[in-house]
Scaffold this active site. Structure first.
Site, PDB file in Angstrom:
ATOM      1  N   ASP A  92      -3.228   6.159  -3.291  1.00 41.58           N
ATOM      2  CA  ASP A  92      -1.824   5.787  -2.374  1.00 41.58           C
ATOM      3  C   ASP A  92      -1.432   4.635  -3.315  1.00 41.58           C
ATOM      4  O   ASP A  92      -1.771   4.359  -4.505  1.00 41.58           O
ATOM      5  CB  ASP A  92      -2.482   5.316  -1.039  1.00 41.58           C
ATOM      6  CG  ASP A  92      -3.049   3.740  -0.994  1.00 41.58           C
ATOM      7  OD1 ASP A  92      -3.653   3.408  -2.133  1.00 41.58           O
ATOM      8  OD2 ASP A  92      -3.133   3.120  -0.039  1.00 41.58           O
ATOM      9  N   ASN A 114      -8.122   9.009   6.210  1.00 39.48           N
ATOM     10  CA  ASN A 114      -7.045   8.976   5.367  1.00 39.48           C
ATOM     11  C   ASN A 114      -7.606   8.686   3.864  1.00 39.48           C
ATOM     12  O   ASN A 114      -6.672   8.533   2.956  1.00 39.48           O
ATOM     13  CB  ASN A 114      -6.139   7.891   5.522  1.00 39.48           C
ATOM     14  CG  ASN A 114      -6.546   6.372   5.765  1.00 39.48           C
ATOM     15  OD1 ASN A 114      -7.478   6.065   5.050  1.00 39.48           O
ATOM     16  ND2 ASN A 114      -6.094   5.560   6.431  1.00 39.48           N
ATOM     17  N   ARG A 128       0.885   5.725  17.332  1.00 34.66           N
ATOM     18  CA  ARG A 128       0.311   7.097  16.618  1.00 34.66           C
ATOM     19  C   ARG A 128      -0.121   7.913  17.725  1.00 34.66           C
ATOM     20  O   ARG A 128      -1.055   7.308  18.253  1.00 34.66           O
ATOM     21  CB  ARG A 128      -0.379   6.498  15.592  1.00 34.66           C
ATOM     22  CG  ARG A 128      -0.119   5.879  14.411  1.00 34.66           C
ATOM     23  CD  ARG A 128      -1.058   5.716  13.217  1.00 34.66           C
ATOM     24  NE  ARG A 128      -0.610   4.833  12.228  1.00 34.66           N
ATOM     25  CZ  ARG A 128       0.273   4.972  11.464  1.00 34.66           C
ATOM     26  NH1 ARG A 128       1.102   5.828  11.477  1.00 34.66           N
ATOM     27  NH2 ARG A 128       0.712   3.846  10.577  1.00 34.66           N
ATOM     28  N   ARG A 155      -2.927   5.237  19.956  1.00 39.30           N
ATOM     29  CA  ARG A 155      -2.859   3.897  19.702  1.00 39.30           C
ATOM     30  C   ARG A 155      -1.583   3.109  19.128  1.00 39.30           C
ATOM     31  O   ARG A 155      -1.062   3.800  18.449  1.00 39.30           O
ATOM     32  CB  ARG A 155      -4.168   3.497  18.615  1.00 39.30           C
ATOM     33  CG  ARG A 155      -4.193   4.367  17.459  1.00 39.30           C
ATOM     34  CD  ARG A 155      -5.281   3.901  16.761  1.00 39.30           C
ATOM     35  NE  ARG A 155      -5.293   2.420  16.082  1.00 39.30           N
ATOM     36  CZ  ARG A 155      -4.605   2.533  14.869  1.00 39.30           C
ATOM     37  NH1 ARG A 155      -3.815   3.376  14.290  1.00 39.30           N
ATOM     38  NH2 ARG A 155      -4.239   1.183  14.353  1.00 39.30           N
ATOM     39  N   THR A 179       0.586  -1.388  11.439  1.00 37.92           N
ATOM     40  CA  THR A 179       1.267  -1.565  10.113  1.00 37.92           C
ATOM     41  C   THR A 179       2.629  -1.148  10.423  1.00 37.92           C
ATOM     42  O   THR A 179       3.213  -1.266   9.204  1.00 37.92           O
ATOM     43  CB  THR A 179       0.603  -0.758   9.029  1.00 37.92           C
ATOM     44  OG1 THR A 179       0.555   0.862   9.099  1.00 37.92           O
ATOM     45  CG2 THR A 179      -0.835  -1.375   8.880  1.00 37.92           C
ATOM     46  N   GLU A 226     -12.264   6.096   6.426  1.00 36.02           N
ATOM     47  CA  GLU A 226     -11.340   6.546   7.301  1.00 36.02           C
ATOM     48  C   GLU A 226     -10.576   8.030   6.792  1.00 36.02           C
ATOM     49  O   GLU A 226     -10.960   8.204   5.666  1.00 36.02           O
ATOM     50  CB  GLU A 226     -10.071   5.526   7.164  1.00 36.02           C
ATOM     51  CG  GLU A 226     -10.343   3.900   7.830  1.00 36.02           C
ATOM     52  CD  GLU A 226      -9.304   3.286   7.762  1.00 36.02           C
ATOM     53  OE1 GLU A 226      -8.879   2.759   8.760  1.00 36.02           O
ATOM     54  OE2 GLU A 226      -8.245   3.198   6.725  1.00 36.02           O
ATOM     55  N   ASP A 271      -1.293   1.288  -3.706  1.00 31.20           N
ATOM     56  CA  ASP A 271      -2.202   0.163  -4.121  1.00 31.20           C
ATOM     57  C   ASP A 271      -3.682   0.692  -4.579  1.00 31.20           C
ATOM     58  O   ASP A 271      -4.586  -0.154  -4.896  1.00 31.20           O
ATOM     59  CB  ASP A 271      -2.149  -1.177  -3.368  1.00 31.20           C
ATOM     60  CG  ASP A 271      -2.851  -0.584  -1.972  1.00 31.20           C
ATOM     61  OD1 ASP A 271      -3.084   0.538  -1.580  1.00 31.20           O
ATOM     62  OD2 ASP A 271      -3.360  -1.685  -1.225  1.00 31.20           O
ATOM     63  N   SER A 274       0.744  -1.164   0.161  1.00 31.56           N
ATOM     64  CA  SER A 274      -0.221   0.018   0.140  1.00 31.56           C
ATOM     65  C   SER A 274       0.908   1.319  -0.103  1.00 31.56           C
ATOM     66  O   SER A 274       1.726   1.617  -0.879  1.00 31.56           O
ATOM     67  CB  SER A 274      -1.043  -0.042   1.217  1.00 31.56           C
ATOM     68  OG  SER A 274      -1.846   0.832   1.220  1.00 31.56           O
TER      69      SER A 274
HETATM   70  P1  NG1 Z   1      -2.104   1.748  11.346  1.00 26.19           P
HETATM   71  O1  NG1 Z   1      -0.621   1.600  10.957  1.00 26.19           O
HETATM   72  O2  NG1 Z   1      -2.663   0.715  12.209  1.00 26.19           O
HETATM   73  O3  NG1 Z   1      -2.578   3.151  11.884  1.00 26.19           O
HETATM   74  C1  NG1 Z   1      -2.820   2.465   8.848  1.00 26.19           C
HETATM   75  C2  NG1 Z   1      -4.016   3.578   8.601  1.00 26.19           C
HETATM   76  C3  NG1 Z   1      -5.212   2.789   8.833  1.00 26.19           C
HETATM   77  C4  NG1 Z   1      -5.301   1.690   7.645  1.00 26.19           C
HETATM   78  C5  NG1 Z   1      -3.997   0.680   7.766  1.00 26.19           C
HETATM   79  C6  NG1 Z   1      -3.985  -0.061   6.254  1.00 26.19           C
HETATM   80  C7  NG1 Z   1      -4.154   5.620   9.698  1.00 26.19           C
HETATM   81  C8  NG1 Z   1      -4.044   6.322  10.956  1.00 26.19           C
HETATM   82  N1  NG1 Z   1      -3.984   4.416   9.904  1.00 26.19           N
HETATM   83  O4  NG1 Z   1      -2.956   1.677  10.074  1.00 26.19           O
HETATM   84  O5  NG1 Z   1      -6.407   3.432   8.642  1.00 26.19           O
HETATM   85  O6  NG1 Z   1      -5.499   2.368   6.435  1.00 26.19           O
HETATM   86  O7  NG1 Z   1      -2.778   1.608   7.833  1.00 26.19           O
HETATM   87  O8  NG1 Z   1      -3.446   0.655   5.418  1.00 26.19           O
HETATM   88  O9  NG1 Z   1      -4.162   6.287   8.656  1.00 26.19           O
HETATM   89 ZN    ZN Z   2      -3.626   1.133   0.256  1.00 34.08          ZN
END
Ligand code: NG1
Ligand code: ZN
Length: 545
Positions: free
Chosen positions: A277, A373, A508, A499, A503, A371, A279, A65
């Site tokens: 992004d 994002n 964060r 949290r 990934t 989300e 992917d 991704s």
């Molecule tokens: P993590 O790394 O668990 O915060 C991130 C994104 C998720 C989701 C995943 C998968 C943020 C804050 N977190 O997860 O929303 O998209 O990657 O791609 O954007």
């Molecule tokens: Zn992606």
């Protein structure tokens, strides 16, 4: 059994480094590509078992991704095109971490626990993104499938949502569409052209959109699709992968987190731009105003635009369907207020990760989930789709109701309901803006985002942080939530939470407040609290100003 001999033999070509432990995270396994060969082989095995178990086609997508080019990852796709069910995420972790000599035992354990009939046929669809490691890694997946006697179809270079779409088409015997990339382009472009064809006086300027392809697969696929759109959408493509590096200083994640334009794009005042992004399952929009200021329209703004459009159409069509918006803790507070107070739509909050949002959205007739994002889509229940179809066909309904039902019907066809899809979302947003005769500035002013900041803190073990209430509160380590609460009190309209990432190996931190300075200060102070109370490593976080 001969099958298991083959598994053992081939596994020696994809050996697991002793002691390496990886978790199936927020969206599958994801780490440096060098560590993933054995994971890919084993996910080929697991997908074959899952296919035997469900008697359906399963998907395996090789991608990391928005992560850097050096990383890679893998996502498993269940029969209806959704993310693999949580119990099987557990099996994925178990199989991935079994030492070489324990692989067969781990495999047999899953077969036994799930009572899998090994004589059942298996079918696996495989896809990959443009990373240099993806070809080799997707071959490892294919090896895993063939080791267990499964059939595979290699789609080669596709976006993640395209592979989800193929899986769903295949398992619905074509009812969702044709399981080919061409079929995908045809379905989406026809719906887009139907939606926009009656919009009066659309000028070439209004049909124009600048797209940042993140130097990834989305760029290739937008190029392929362009012809199908018959100049009803005129795309200027940037970061198309011919020279730049994947996700480097570009792409949806970079734009969202840095809150600035990607490099490599030409932005003219007031013009709509968007970024995918790596992917192409996320999208964010932006523009720069006459003072040169950058404006971001993220997943929350997208959810607001789409849900407003759908709600208006439902009212015009006289259809009584329950619509809701699903968000996560990262949703801007202003968006939640606007949706609840002004739009009067139901808003629910889930944990981060698309699977949680998707699941929550299934509870409604129409569930819009995004989300912040930019990952999101819309789900329509069977009832909702039937009611829309009936009305579109009903000879007794008046013109306005019929028109709305037809718009709804084409909207359903334009949306990839299996997963967030940058291409499908882009076409939907473009169609809505055209139909509503809305500029990107008008869309932006629906509500004003609260200034916000996202930071990362490195700690020795991010699992020490445990959260509750859809990740909005920390229950451990002791004292952290109290510290956050007292910091939040120092600022107006403030909110903050922390949290562990699923990934990346980081914690964060998110904050929002009345001014950017306050949001930045709050994020910094919370980062310090995390660093001190949750075992920070490296240098102490520095203030942003
Ligand atoms: P993590 O790394 O668990 O915060 C991130 C994104 C998720 C989701 C995943 C998968 C943020 C804050 N977190 O997860 O929303 O998209 O990657 O791609 O954007
Ligand atoms: Zn992606």
């Amino acid at each position: 059994m001969a099958q298991f001999q083959d598994v053992s033999q081939k596994s020696t070509l994809h050996p697991k480094p002793t002691g390496l432990v990886l978790q199936y995270g927020t969206a599958g396994f994801r780490t440096n590509a060098k560590q993933l060969d054995h994971i890919m082989y084993r996910m080929g095995l697991l997908a074959t078992l899952r296919s035997k178990k469900t008697k359906a086609t399963i998907g395996v997508m090789v991608t990391a991704s928005h992560n850097p080019e050096e990383d890679n990852g893998v996502k498993l796709i269940d029969p209806m095109g959704e993310m693999v069910t949580p119990a099987w995420e557990g099996y994925a972790t178990q199989l991935a971490n079994a030492e070489q000599e324990d692989l067969l035992t781990a495999l047999k354990d899953i077969i036994e626990r799930e009572a899998i009939n090994m004589n059942q046929e298996a079918n696996v669809f495989v896809g990959k993104d443009t990373r240099s490691s993806s070809a080799r890694l997707s071959q490892a997946v294919l090896d895993g499938v063939s080791a267990l006697g499964g059939h595979s179809k290699d789609y080669g270079l596709v976006t993640t949502p395209q592979l989800h779409y193929m899986v769903c088409c295949q398992n619905t015997q074509g009812r969702y569409g044709e399981a080919t990339v061409e079929g995908y382009y045809r379905k989406l472009s026809q719906a887009f052209i139907q939606l926009t064809k009656n919009v009066p006086n659309r000028t070439d300027d209004q049909k124009h959109l600048s797209v940042d392809g993140a130097n990834g697969i989305g760029a290739l696929k937008v190029r392929e699709m362009e012809g199908h759109l018959k100049r009803e959408l005129q795309i200027s493509l940037f970061n198309d992968g011919t020279s730049g590096k994947l996700n480097h200083q570009c792409g949806a994640d970079h734009v969202k987190v840095q809150q600035k334009a990607p490099t490599g794009i030409e932005m003219n005042t007031g013009e709509r731009c968007c970024s995918f992004d790596g992917d192409a399952d996320r999208i964010v929009y932006y523009y720069s105003d006459s003072a040169g200021q950058f404006h971001l329209l993220d997943g929350d703004k997208i959810a607001t635009l789409i849900s407003t459009f759908l709600k208006e159409l439902l009212t015009q069509a006289g259809l009584d369907l329950k619509i809701a918006v699903v968000q996560t803790a990262y949703a801007n507070g202003s968006s939640t207020h606007y949706l609840e107070d002004t739009m009067k739509v139901i808003v629910t909050c889930t944990k981060t990760g698309v699977k949680h949002l998707h699941h929550a959205a299934q509870e409604f007739d129409i569930g819009v989930y995004f989300e912040a994002n930019g990952h999101g889509t819309v789900l329509f229940s069977k009832t909702a789709e039937q009611k829309i179809q009936q009305l579109a066909k009903d000879p007794n309904s008046n013109d306005e109701r019929k028109r709305s039902a037809l718009l709804l019907q084409n909207t359903v066809n334009l949306i990839n309901q299996t997963v967030g899809d940058a291409i499908s979302d882009m076409l939907l947003i473009e169609a809505i803006l055209a139909i509503k005769g809305m500029t990107v500035q008008q869309w932006d002013t629906i509500y004003t985002d609260l200034p916000n900041r996202q930071l990362k803190v490195k700690v020795s073990d991010r699992r020490v942080i445990d959260t509750t209430d859809a990740e909005r509160r920390a229950v451990s380590p002791a004292g952290l939530q109290e510290a956050i609460d007292s910091l939040v009190k120092k600022f107006r309209q403030a909110r903050s939470f922390v949290r562990p990432s699923g990934t990346e190996d980081v914690v964060r931190v998110y904050s929002e407040a009345e001014t950017q300075e306050s949001a930045d200060d709050l994020a910094h102070e919370v980062s310090l609290a995390v660093y001190r109370l949750a075992g920070g490593v490296g240098d102490e976080p520095k203030p942003l100003h």
